[in-house]
Design a protein around this motif. Structure first.
Motif, PDB file in Angstrom:
ATOM      1  N   GLY A 179       0.949  -1.194   0.135  1.00 29.30           N
ATOM      2  CA  GLY A 179      -0.126  -0.066   0.059  1.00 29.30           C
ATOM      3  C   GLY A 179       1.014   1.375   0.052  1.00 29.30           C
ATOM      4  O   GLY A 179       0.366   2.036  -0.614  1.00 29.30           O
ATOM      5  N   GLY A 180       1.827   1.434   0.645  1.00 30.44           N
ATOM      6  CA  GLY A 180       2.921   2.401   0.635  1.00 30.44           C
ATOM      7  C   GLY A 180       3.396   2.625  -0.603  1.00 30.44           C
ATOM      8  O   GLY A 180       3.479   3.892  -0.962  1.00 30.44           O
ATOM      9  N   ALA A 181       3.828   1.601  -1.355  1.00 29.58           N
ATOM     10  CA  ALA A 181       4.313   1.752  -2.750  1.00 29.58           C
ATOM     11  C   ALA A 181       3.179   2.432  -3.622  1.00 29.58           C
ATOM     12  O   ALA A 181       3.649   3.076  -4.486  1.00 29.58           O
ATOM     13  CB  ALA A 181       4.741   0.333  -3.328  1.00 29.58           C
ATOM     14  N   MET A 182       2.064   2.227  -3.388  1.00 31.59           N
ATOM     15  CA  MET A 182       1.034   2.449  -4.277  1.00 31.59           C
ATOM     16  C   MET A 182       0.723   3.749  -3.858  1.00 31.59           C
ATOM     17  O   MET A 182       0.381   4.903  -4.735  1.00 31.59           O
ATOM     18  CB  MET A 182      -0.322   1.541  -4.041  1.00 31.59           C
ATOM     19  CG  MET A 182      -0.106   0.273  -4.747  1.00 31.59           C
ATOM     20  SD  MET A 182       0.418   0.061  -6.340  1.00 31.59           S
ATOM     21  CE  MET A 182      -0.729   1.043  -7.424  1.00 31.59           C
ATOM     22  N   SER A 183       0.826   4.316  -2.647  1.00 35.31           N
ATOM     23  CA  SER A 183       0.631   5.772  -2.224  1.00 35.31           C
ATOM     24  C   SER A 183       1.722   6.403  -2.884  1.00 35.31           C
ATOM     25  O   SER A 183       1.411   7.772  -3.174  1.00 35.31           O
ATOM     26  CB  SER A 183       0.613   5.565  -0.849  1.00 35.31           C
ATOM     27  OG  SER A 183      -0.646   5.246  -0.056  1.00 35.31           O
ATOM     28  N   LEU A 184       2.927   5.871  -3.008  1.00 36.55           N
ATOM     29  CA  LEU A 184       3.849   6.728  -3.580  1.00 36.55           C
ATOM     30  C   LEU A 184       3.708   7.066  -5.006  1.00 36.55           C
ATOM     31  O   LEU A 184       3.723   8.239  -5.450  1.00 36.55           O
ATOM     32  CB  LEU A 184       5.311   5.699  -3.763  1.00 36.55           C
ATOM     33  CG  LEU A 184       6.678   6.425  -4.107  1.00 36.55           C
ATOM     34  CD1 LEU A 184       6.843   7.455  -3.318  1.00 36.55           C
ATOM     35  CD2 LEU A 184       7.706   5.297  -4.044  1.00 36.55           C
ATOM     36  N   LEU A 185       3.357   6.053  -5.678  1.00 34.81           N
ATOM     37  CA  LEU A 185       2.884   6.270  -7.117  1.00 34.81           C
ATOM     38  C   LEU A 185       1.699   7.498  -7.159  1.00 34.81           C
ATOM     39  O   LEU A 185       1.797   8.261  -8.112  1.00 34.81           O
ATOM     40  CB  LEU A 185       2.292   5.007  -7.724  1.00 34.81           C
ATOM     41  CG  LEU A 185       1.710   5.034  -9.343  1.00 34.81           C
ATOM     42  CD1 LEU A 185       2.748   5.528 -10.184  1.00 34.81           C
ATOM     43  CD2 LEU A 185       1.014   3.570  -9.697  1.00 34.81           C
ATOM     44  N   GLY A 186       0.633   7.204  -6.234  1.00 31.65           N
ATOM     45  CA  GLY A 186      -0.352   8.389  -6.129  1.00 31.65           C
ATOM     46  C   GLY A 186       0.048   9.592  -5.914  1.00 31.65           C
ATOM     47  O   GLY A 186      -0.339  10.663  -6.466  1.00 31.65           O
ATOM     48  N   ALA A 187       1.197   9.684  -5.106  1.00 32.49           N
ATOM     49  CA  ALA A 187       1.666  10.975  -4.770  1.00 32.49           C
ATOM     50  C   ALA A 187       2.409  11.665  -5.996  1.00 32.49           C
ATOM     51  O   ALA A 187       2.233  13.022  -6.260  1.00 32.49           O
ATOM     52  CB  ALA A 187       2.589  11.028  -3.695  1.00 32.49           C
ATOM     53  N   PHE A 188       3.117  10.886  -6.816  1.00 35.40           N
ATOM     54  CA  PHE A 188       3.538  11.318  -8.055  1.00 35.40           C
ATOM     55  C   PHE A 188       2.613  11.770  -9.182  1.00 35.40           C
ATOM     56  O   PHE A 188       2.574  12.724  -9.926  1.00 35.40           O
ATOM     57  CB  PHE A 188       4.428  10.313  -8.664  1.00 35.40           C
ATOM     58  CG  PHE A 188       5.897  10.069  -8.146  1.00 35.40           C
ATOM     59  CD1 PHE A 188       6.879  11.322  -8.247  1.00 35.40           C
ATOM     60  CD2 PHE A 188       6.217   9.151  -7.178  1.00 35.40           C
ATOM     61  CE1 PHE A 188       8.044  11.332  -7.927  1.00 35.40           C
ATOM     62  CE2 PHE A 188       7.487   9.129  -6.872  1.00 35.40           C
ATOM     63  CZ  PHE A 188       8.504   9.968  -7.019  1.00 35.40           C
ATOM     64  N   ALA A 189       1.365  10.958  -9.145  1.00 34.65           N
ATOM     65  CA  ALA A 189       0.561  11.301 -10.163  1.00 34.65           C
ATOM     66  C   ALA A 189      -0.642  12.228  -9.957  1.00 34.65           C
ATOM     67  O   ALA A 189      -1.451  12.484 -10.752  1.00 34.65           O
ATOM     68  CB  ALA A 189      -0.018   9.538 -10.550  1.00 34.65           C
ATOM     69  N   ALA A 190      -0.516  12.605  -8.782  1.00 31.93           N
ATOM     70  CA  ALA A 190      -1.910  13.566  -8.421  1.00 31.93           C
ATOM     71  C   ALA A 190      -2.129  14.705  -9.184  1.00 31.93           C
ATOM     72  O   ALA A 190      -3.327  15.032  -9.587  1.00 31.93           O
ATOM     73  CB  ALA A 190      -1.412  13.945  -6.967  1.00 31.93           C
ATOM     74  N   GLU A 191      -0.970  15.622  -9.554  1.00 29.25           N
ATOM     75  CA  GLU A 191      -1.035  16.626 -10.268  1.00 29.25           C
ATOM     76  C   GLU A 191      -1.574  16.252 -11.807  1.00 29.25           C
ATOM     77  O   GLU A 191      -2.232  16.909 -12.235  1.00 29.25           O
ATOM     78  CB  GLU A 191       0.277  17.517 -10.239  1.00 29.25           C
ATOM     79  CG  GLU A 191       0.413  18.275  -8.898  1.00 29.25           C
ATOM     80  CD  GLU A 191       1.620  18.968  -8.817  1.00 29.25           C
ATOM     81  OE1 GLU A 191       1.597  20.068  -9.531  1.00 29.25           O
ATOM     82  OE2 GLU A 191       2.837  18.547  -8.416  1.00 29.25           O
ATOM     83  N   CYS A 231      -4.437 -15.663   1.496  1.00 37.51           N
ATOM     84  CA  CYS A 231      -4.905 -14.744   2.405  1.00 37.51           C
ATOM     85  C   CYS A 231      -3.796 -13.337   2.024  1.00 37.51           C
ATOM     86  O   CYS A 231      -4.494 -12.078   2.176  1.00 37.51           O
ATOM     87  CB  CYS A 231      -4.918 -14.988   3.639  1.00 37.51           C
ATOM     88  SG  CYS A 231      -6.067 -16.121   4.164  1.00 37.51           S
ATOM     89  N   ALA A 232      -2.657 -13.765   2.122  1.00 39.75           N
ATOM     90  CA  ALA A 232      -1.654 -12.714   1.939  1.00 39.75           C
ATOM     91  C   ALA A 232      -1.997 -11.924   0.573  1.00 39.75           C
ATOM     92  O   ALA A 232      -1.797 -10.647   0.567  1.00 39.75           O
ATOM     93  CB  ALA A 232      -0.127 -12.994   2.115  1.00 39.75           C
ATOM     94  N   ALA A 233      -2.181 -12.726  -0.579  1.00 33.82           N
ATOM     95  CA  ALA A 233      -2.305 -12.115  -1.674  1.00 33.82           C
ATOM     96  C   ALA A 233      -3.669 -11.554  -1.844  1.00 33.82           C
ATOM     97  O   ALA A 233      -3.683 -10.305  -2.428  1.00 33.82           O
ATOM     98  CB  ALA A 233      -2.599 -13.528  -2.873  1.00 33.82           C
ATOM     99  N   VAL A 234      -4.575 -11.657  -1.258  1.00 35.09           N
ATOM    100  CA  VAL A 234      -5.870 -10.816  -1.051  1.00 35.09           C
ATOM    101  C   VAL A 234      -5.600  -9.599  -0.112  1.00 35.09           C
ATOM    102  O   VAL A 234      -5.983  -8.463  -0.945  1.00 35.09           O
ATOM    103  CB  VAL A 234      -7.235 -11.583  -0.425  1.00 35.09           C
ATOM    104  CG1 VAL A 234      -8.299 -10.649  -0.187  1.00 35.09           C
ATOM    105  CG2 VAL A 234      -7.510 -12.781  -1.243  1.00 35.09           C
ATOM    106  N   LEU A 235      -4.802  -9.824   0.830  1.00 38.64           N
ATOM    107  CA  LEU A 235      -4.648  -8.483   1.428  1.00 38.64           C
ATOM    108  C   LEU A 235      -3.737  -7.587   0.551  1.00 38.64           C
ATOM    109  O   LEU A 235      -3.928  -6.101   0.741  1.00 38.64           O
ATOM    110  CB  LEU A 235      -4.242  -8.837   2.691  1.00 38.64           C
ATOM    111  CG  LEU A 235      -4.887  -8.858   4.121  1.00 38.64           C
ATOM    112  CD1 LEU A 235      -6.010 -10.116   3.840  1.00 38.64           C
ATOM    113  CD2 LEU A 235      -4.298  -9.129   5.200  1.00 38.64           C
ATOM    114  N   ALA A 236      -2.769  -8.025  -0.197  1.00 37.95           N
ATOM    115  CA  ALA A 236      -1.894  -7.233  -1.046  1.00 37.95           C
ATOM    116  C   ALA A 236      -2.661  -6.814  -2.223  1.00 37.95           C
ATOM    117  O   ALA A 236      -2.349  -5.517  -2.462  1.00 37.95           O
ATOM    118  CB  ALA A 236      -0.720  -8.226  -1.553  1.00 37.95           C
ATOM    119  N   ALA A 237      -3.590  -7.260  -2.759  1.00 41.32           N
ATOM    120  CA  ALA A 237      -4.564  -6.807  -3.885  1.00 41.32           C
ATOM    121  C   ALA A 237      -5.201  -5.666  -3.147  1.00 41.32           C
ATOM    122  O   ALA A 237      -5.425  -4.618  -3.906  1.00 41.32           O
ATOM    123  CB  ALA A 237      -5.535  -7.954  -4.409  1.00 41.32           C
ATOM    124  N   ALA A 238      -5.646  -5.773  -1.861  1.00 42.76           N
ATOM    125  CA  ALA A 238      -6.801  -4.863  -1.366  1.00 42.76           C
ATOM    126  C   ALA A 238      -5.806  -3.467  -1.337  1.00 42.76           C
ATOM    127  O   ALA A 238      -6.075  -2.179  -1.552  1.00 42.76           O
ATOM    128  CB  ALA A 238      -7.124  -5.086  -0.012  1.00 42.76           C
TER     129      ALA A 238
END
Length: 414
Positions: free
Chosen positions: A265-277, A313-320
């Motif tokens: 999730g942190g990695a995806m947040s990093l992507l989102g922070a780059f893409a926001a503008e 279970c780990a795969a589902v949580l990672a997908a979320a």
């Protein structure tokens, strides 16, 4: 190396560096505190709900006063004092653990005091940024600061899992205490002068609080943001009290594996922070904000579906966690929107009203989630939380925000 934008401002670089370190430490505590309750003290679902819930009392009782102080006083000294206070409070947790004196009561007290200091810091921080970078650089400033939070989200949870395995969760929290000291030093090094608000000490505190609340309610954009914030906070609280309990006790995941999953999730947040503008440019401001508000609910719906082997279970949580790409996009846009349309003289109080809507209500949702899980099971409680979170976004859909193509300037009659 050629610096561009806000990177050319040395004072902003100091702020950014201090927050990068502090956010890494805070991400450790965000995982470490519930892990300490579950693994070290064997907390029950209701106790986990209480751990999240008790902080709401301090926010409810203190939040509005924090906004008044942020408008009355210079904001940078407030930030420094709040950082040092949080360093002291968190430092008592590993100290108590080393001497085998750590109790749930200690964690409750740390959560209460830490929440009060955090709301004071956040309210003042969001009011301080416009004076530091100027109104034309708000989106860039918020994006860069959100980037530090996202980087911490990548590194922090995995580091927490490893530290928990090696030195236990309470001792791992020491890293956060040290990070707040680093943040305080970086703020102290900023040299841009900040004048004291003229005549601030002569105003009546009760009337100031009322003016901030009235401003938040009168403006249709701020009103929609506050309603959505309050409704979303209730159901986000379900996950705050239950996620780690669900992952450890029902899915049998280790602390290190949970840390790795949250890091996705942190990695995806990093992507989102780059893409926001870029998303705002492509979709328009209102559509980007609403889409980013809805997306995390889809990930929440996946969580109760996790079952089977540890790997499954780990795969589902990672997908979320992939849906976490939307969190920084929403946070950057709604913070920038609030800063852009609110007069500086009211910004601290409007910020505190918004924080009250989230931090004061979220713990109540955490407590309700713990009670619901105790009665009907964790999966049912998490499913209810996901559905409720998605419905909370209707406040944004049916508001003027939907029609915004670009970031507005201050035009409302606050």
């Amino acid at each position: 190396m050629h610096l561009t934008g806000l990177w050319r401002q040395s004072d902003f670089r100091k702020l950014w560096a201090g927050q990068a370190i502090s956010q890494l430490g805070s991400s450790i505590t965000a995982c470490g505190l519930p892990l300490a309750a579950v693994l070290t003290l064997g907390a029950s679902p209701v106790q986990m709900g209480m751990l999240s819930g008790v902080s709401g009392a301090s926010v409810l009782g203190f939040g509005l006063f924090a906004g008044v102080w942020a408008d009355r006083l210079r904001r940078r000294p407030i930030l420094i004092a709040a950082d040092l206070g949080r360093a002291f409070v968190l430092g008592t947790i590993p100290l108590a653990a080393v001497f085998h004196r750590l109790t749930m009561g200690h964690l409750y007290l740390a959560a209460v005091v830490g929440a009060a200091l955090t709301v004071l810091f956040d309210v003042s921080y969001q009011a301080y940024l416009p004076s530091l970078v100027g109104p034309d650089n708000l989106m860039e400033g918020n994006s860069k600061l959100a980037l530090t939070e996202s980087i911490a989200g990548v590194a922090g949870p995995g580091l927490t899992g490893v530290l928990t395995q090696l030195i236990t969760a309470p001792v791992a929290i020491l890293a956060d205490a040290v990070s707040f000291v680093c943040s305080a030093v970086s703020l102290w090094l900023i040299r841009k002068p900040e004048p004291r608000p003229a005549g601030a000490s002569k105003r009546h505190m009760g009337r100031e609080i009322a003016a901030g609340l009235a401003a938040t309610w009168r403006d249709p954009i701020l009103r929609a943001l506050s309603k959505r914030t309050a409704a979303a906070a209730i159901f986000l609280g379900f996950f705050g009290s239950l996620y780690f309990l669900f992952a450890i006790r029902e899915l049998r995941l280790s602390a290190a594996l949970i840390g790795a999953i949250v890091s996705v999730g942190g990695a995806m947040s990093l992507l989102g922070a780059f893409a926001a503008e870029r998303l705002v440019t492509r979709l328009g401001f209102g559509r980007a904000l609403i889409a980013s508000a809805i997306a995390p609910g889809i990930g929440m719906l996946l969580l109760p579906l996790a079952h089977g082997s540890v790997a499954a279970c780990a795969a589902v949580l990672a997908a979320a966690q992939l849906c976490d790409v939307a969190w920084p996009v929403y946070n950057i846009n709604q913070t920038t929107l609030r800063q852009a349309i609110t007069p500086d003289a009211l910004l601290g109080r409007v910020n505190s009203a918004m924080h009250l809507m989230f931090h004061g209500i979220w713990p109540l949702g955490a407590l309700a989630g713990g009670i619901l899980a105790g009665a009907y099971g964790i999966r049912i409680a998490m499913l209810a939380g996901a559905v409720g979170f998605l419905l909370s976004n209707l406040w944004l859909v049916f508001s003027p925000i939907r029609r915004l193509r670009a970031l507005p300037s201050y035009t409302s009659a606050l």
